[in-house]
Design an enzyme around this catalytic site. Structure first.
Site, PDB file in Angstrom:
ATOM      1  N   ASP A 196      -1.205  -0.198  -4.878  1.00 23.46           N
ATOM      2  CA  ASP A 196      -2.506   0.388  -5.194  1.00 23.46           C
ATOM      3  C   ASP A 196      -2.400   1.854  -5.592  1.00 23.46           C
ATOM      4  O   ASP A 196      -3.225   2.371  -6.319  1.00 23.46           O
ATOM      5  CB  ASP A 196      -3.466   0.242  -4.005  1.00 23.46           C
ATOM      6  CG  ASP A 196      -2.904   0.862  -2.728  1.00 23.46           C
ATOM      7  OD1 ASP A 196      -1.685   1.074  -2.648  1.00 23.46           O
ATOM      8  OD2 ASP A 196      -3.703   1.106  -1.799  1.00 23.46           O
TER       9      ASP A 196
ATOM     10  N   ASN B 189     -12.683   5.444  -1.132  1.00 26.55           N
ATOM     11  CA  ASN B 189     -12.798   4.723   0.140  1.00 26.55           C
ATOM     12  C   ASN B 189     -14.167   4.957   0.777  1.00 26.55           C
ATOM     13  O   ASN B 189     -14.792   4.040   1.310  1.00 26.55           O
ATOM     14  CB  ASN B 189     -11.708   5.162   1.103  1.00 26.55           C
ATOM     15  CG  ASN B 189     -10.317   4.757   0.658  1.00 26.55           C
ATOM     16  OD1 ASN B 189     -10.149   3.832  -0.130  1.00 26.55           O
ATOM     17  ND2 ASN B 189      -9.309   5.456   1.159  1.00 26.55           N
TER      18      ASN B 189
ATOM     19  N   HIS C 144       1.773   8.694   4.815  1.00 27.97           N
ATOM     20  CA  HIS C 144       0.953   9.890   5.046  1.00 27.97           C
ATOM     21  C   HIS C 144       1.510  10.721   6.197  1.00 27.97           C
ATOM     22  O   HIS C 144       1.480  11.955   6.156  1.00 27.97           O
ATOM     23  CB  HIS C 144      -0.491   9.484   5.360  1.00 27.97           C
ATOM     24  CG  HIS C 144      -1.281   9.095   4.156  1.00 27.97           C
ATOM     25  ND1 HIS C 144      -1.405   9.907   3.050  1.00 27.97           N
ATOM     26  CD2 HIS C 144      -2.004   7.975   3.879  1.00 27.97           C
ATOM     27  CE1 HIS C 144      -2.168   9.318   2.139  1.00 27.97           C
ATOM     28  NE2 HIS C 144      -2.534   8.139   2.620  1.00 27.97           N
TER      29      HIS C 144
ATOM     30  N   ASP D 165       1.266   2.852   4.076  1.00 27.06           N
ATOM     31  CA  ASP D 165       0.286   3.916   3.830  1.00 27.06           C
ATOM     32  C   ASP D 165       0.186   4.889   5.009  1.00 27.06           C
ATOM     33  O   ASP D 165       0.411   6.092   4.825  1.00 27.06           O
ATOM     34  CB  ASP D 165      -1.078   3.313   3.505  1.00 27.06           C
ATOM     35  CG  ASP D 165      -2.038   4.355   2.950  1.00 27.06           C
ATOM     36  OD1 ASP D 165      -1.705   5.012   1.954  1.00 27.06           O
ATOM     37  OD2 ASP D 165      -3.125   4.517   3.532  1.00 27.06           O
TER      38      ASP D 165
ATOM     39  N   ASP E 127       0.831  -1.199   0.000  1.00 27.87           N
ATOM     40  CA  ASP E 127       0.000   0.000   0.000  1.00 27.87           C
ATOM     41  C   ASP E 127       0.873   1.259   0.000  1.00 27.87           C
ATOM     42  O   ASP E 127       1.741   1.427   0.848  1.00 27.87           O
ATOM     43  CB  ASP E 127      -0.895  -0.017   1.250  1.00 27.87           C
ATOM     44  CG  ASP E 127      -2.118   0.869   1.113  1.00 27.87           C
ATOM     45  OD1 ASP E 127      -1.971   2.015   0.651  1.00 27.87           O
ATOM     46  OD2 ASP E 127      -3.217   0.412   1.470  1.00 27.87           O
TER      47      ASP E 127
ATOM     48  N   LYS F 276      -5.647  -3.835   6.153  1.00 28.56           N
ATOM     49  CA  LYS F 276      -6.898  -3.065   6.020  1.00 28.56           C
ATOM     50  C   LYS F 276      -8.026  -3.976   5.566  1.00 28.56           C
ATOM     51  O   LYS F 276      -7.829  -4.837   4.701  1.00 28.56           O
ATOM     52  CB  LYS F 276      -6.736  -1.950   4.985  1.00 28.56           C
ATOM     53  CG  LYS F 276      -5.752  -0.861   5.354  1.00 28.56           C
ATOM     54  CD  LYS F 276      -5.702   0.176   4.244  1.00 28.56           C
ATOM     55  CE  LYS F 276      -4.711   1.283   4.548  1.00 28.56           C
ATOM     56  NZ  LYS F 276      -4.620   2.290   3.451  1.00 28.56           N
ATOM     57  N   ASP F 277      -9.219  -3.741   6.087  1.00 27.64           N
ATOM     58  CA  ASP F 277     -10.372  -4.546   5.674  1.00 27.64           C
ATOM     59  C   ASP F 277     -10.653  -4.379   4.185  1.00 27.64           C
ATOM     60  O   ASP F 277     -10.855  -5.349   3.461  1.00 27.64           O
ATOM     61  CB  ASP F 277     -11.611  -4.214   6.517  1.00 27.64           C
ATOM     62  CG  ASP F 277     -11.917  -2.723   6.626  1.00 27.64           C
ATOM     63  OD1 ASP F 277     -11.475  -1.943   5.758  1.00 27.64           O
ATOM     64  OD2 ASP F 277     -12.591  -2.337   7.593  1.00 27.64           O
ATOM     65  N   ARG F 278     -10.663  -3.140   3.697  1.00 28.44           N
ATOM     66  CA  ARG F 278     -11.016  -2.913   2.290  1.00 28.44           C
ATOM     67  C   ARG F 278     -10.003  -3.538   1.337  1.00 28.44           C
ATOM     68  O   ARG F 278     -10.352  -3.981   0.252  1.00 28.44           O
ATOM     69  CB  ARG F 278     -11.188  -1.420   2.008  1.00 28.44           C
ATOM     70  CG  ARG F 278     -10.013  -0.529   2.342  1.00 28.44           C
ATOM     71  CD  ARG F 278     -10.397   0.943   2.151  1.00 28.44           C
ATOM     72  NE  ARG F 278      -9.324   1.881   2.469  1.00 28.44           N
ATOM     73  CZ  ARG F 278      -9.098   2.380   3.669  1.00 28.44           C
ATOM     74  NH1 ARG F 278      -9.864   2.016   4.693  1.00 28.44           N
ATOM     75  NH2 ARG F 278      -8.116   3.250   3.883  1.00 28.44           N
TER      76      ARG F 278
ATOM     77  N   THR G 134      -6.921   3.704  -1.587  1.00 29.68           N
ATOM     78  CA  THR G 134      -6.732   2.285  -1.291  1.00 29.68           C
ATOM     79  C   THR G 134      -7.812   1.413  -1.924  1.00 29.68           C
ATOM     80  O   THR G 134      -7.514   0.400  -2.563  1.00 29.68           O
ATOM     81  CB  THR G 134      -6.719   2.063   0.229  1.00 29.68           C
ATOM     82  OG1 THR G 134      -5.598   2.755   0.780  1.00 29.68           O
ATOM     83  CG2 THR G 134      -6.627   0.584   0.568  1.00 29.68           C
TER      84      THR G 134
END
Length: 407
Positions: free
Chosen positions: A345, A93, A302, A298, A32, A151-153, A72
């Protein structure tokens, strides 16, 4: 893609099999927010899996995601579906659903619940797409498909409609989670894996550099760039970063902080190994698929920016962890019968302050966006009446129009 675009995407494939042969296992790894240039910038410090994949693979330097909002969710959906994420129902998202007249999360599922009952369920249900895993199971019903991520997504959108298992990190409990969309109960091996409380071994420890500081200064510059986020209560965002809590125990505060360290990627790869072992992936001639998303880069990117010691350390740790993971695959299955895909991604822009210090015109857009939104609302009000009748929702990136009212 190799180049200057911060959203550039890298795709690396290891082809160990003879031409036209079928692999026993396909492993798709998304890092990510990994920029393509990381492999070149940090090459002198790479010794493990990233070095191996860079040197022993087919590398696509002109690969693009065609969607504009490189977040993402749309990125991970695109990787294994090949679909443009907007028409597939994952434009971002989070986004406004005009039928429900509210903001929705990309993988929320009001018909599902998480197996620990702590939160509403998540699933692939609302996505209007299928993935390679779905196509594989259609062609080969005995093939197995699993997906795991921080991450869930990420896990859900790579896993597709009908995987055998999808697991993501729960930041409140430190466990790996799924929903009853996928299974009514956790498999025994997941229960045992969660019960071991693997993250707790890091409580009270510090995230430090794994190589000498001089190497980071040579390849990434100074440790503290203007604009970097603070870590906990530290005055400056510099190493070491301590994993402590006010309670003195590994609690939700600790598990959320753990997610923002490279240790979460090591945890994900540990579960990936267990999935392969327990389900005997790659042990027969029915091709299996394992999707893995490493998420730590990620939040680290950030917070600290792509030119930070923290991002470099995260990449170096991924390099080492992937090296051990590839050794595991060689021992368990053989790399000659494993197809490995490494991608990302999306990338990330340098910190605005970093650009400004190099005489590159840059500023944070928040103030200008707010001024623009205010001007648009004023002009619409003067011409058509209250904007509330026209705009269902005014988000950071988009206005959503009340089309029935406009008609």
């Amino acid at each position: 893609m190799q180049g200057i675009l911060p959203g550039a995407v890298l795709l690396t494939v290891v082809l160990g099999m003879p031409a036209m042969a079928s692999p026993r296992l396909v492993v798709v790894i998304s890092v990510d927010q990994m920029r393509a240039d990381y492999l070149d910038r940090f090459a002198p410090a790479l010794t493990g899996g990233l070095k191996f994949l860079s040197e022993k693979s087919v590398r696509y330097k002109n690969a693009h995601h065609r969607h504009a909002l490189t977040q993402t969710a749309p990125g991970h959906l695109t990787i294994l579906s090949g679909r443009h994420p907007g028409p597939a129902g994952v434009p971002a998202n989070e986004f406004y659903d005009p039928t429900q007249r509210r903001i929705i999360y990309c993988v929320e599922d009001t018909q599902a619940v998480q197996l620990n009952g702590a939160r509403p369920g998540m699933s692939f249900r609302r996505v209007d797409a299928t993935t390679i895993g779905d196509w594989l199971k259609d062609a080969s019903p005995k093939s197995q498909v699993y997906s795991v991520a921080g991450k869930d997504r990420s896990a859900i959108l790579m896993g597709g409609r009908r995987p055998d298992g999808v697991y993501w990190y729960d930041r409140d409990s430190g466990d790996f989670m799924t929903s009853d969309y996928y299974a009514d109960t956790f498999p025994v091996f997941i229960q045992a894996f969660n019960a071991a409380k693997w993250p707790d071994r890091f409580y009270g420890q510090a995230w430090t550099r794994i190589e000498p500081e001089t190497l980071y200064e040579r390849l990434a510059g100074p440790d503290d760039h203007p604009g970097e986020a603070a870590w906990g209560e530290e005055e400056a965002p510099v190493f070491p970063h301590w994993l402590k809590t006010a309670s003195g125990l590994p609690d939700g505060e600790f598990y959320r902080a753990f997610y923002q360290t490279p240790f979460i990627d090591e945890y994900v790869l540990e579960l990936a190994r267990e999935i392969i072992r327990q389900n005997k992936l790659g042990r027969d001639r029915h091709v299996d698929l394992l999707a893995i998303s490493l998420s730590a880069t990620d939040p680290i990117g950030h917070g600290f920016g792509p030119n930070s010691h923290e991002v470099m350390d995260s990449i170096l740790r991924i390099d080492r962890h992937l090296g051990r993971f590839l050794d595991f695959l060689e021992k368990e299955i053989s790399l000659k019968e494993t197809l490995i895909v490494l991608t990302s991604d999306h990338g990330v822009l340098p910190l605005i302050e970093w650009l400004s210090n190099r005489n590159i015109s840059a500023e944070r857009a928040g103030r200008r966006v707010r001024e623009f939104q205010k001007r648009v609302a004023t002009e619409v009000r003067n011409k058509y009446g209250p904007p509330s009748k026209l705009f269902l929702f005014q988000g950071r990136e988009v206005y959503y129009l009340d089309r029935p009212y406009l008609a």
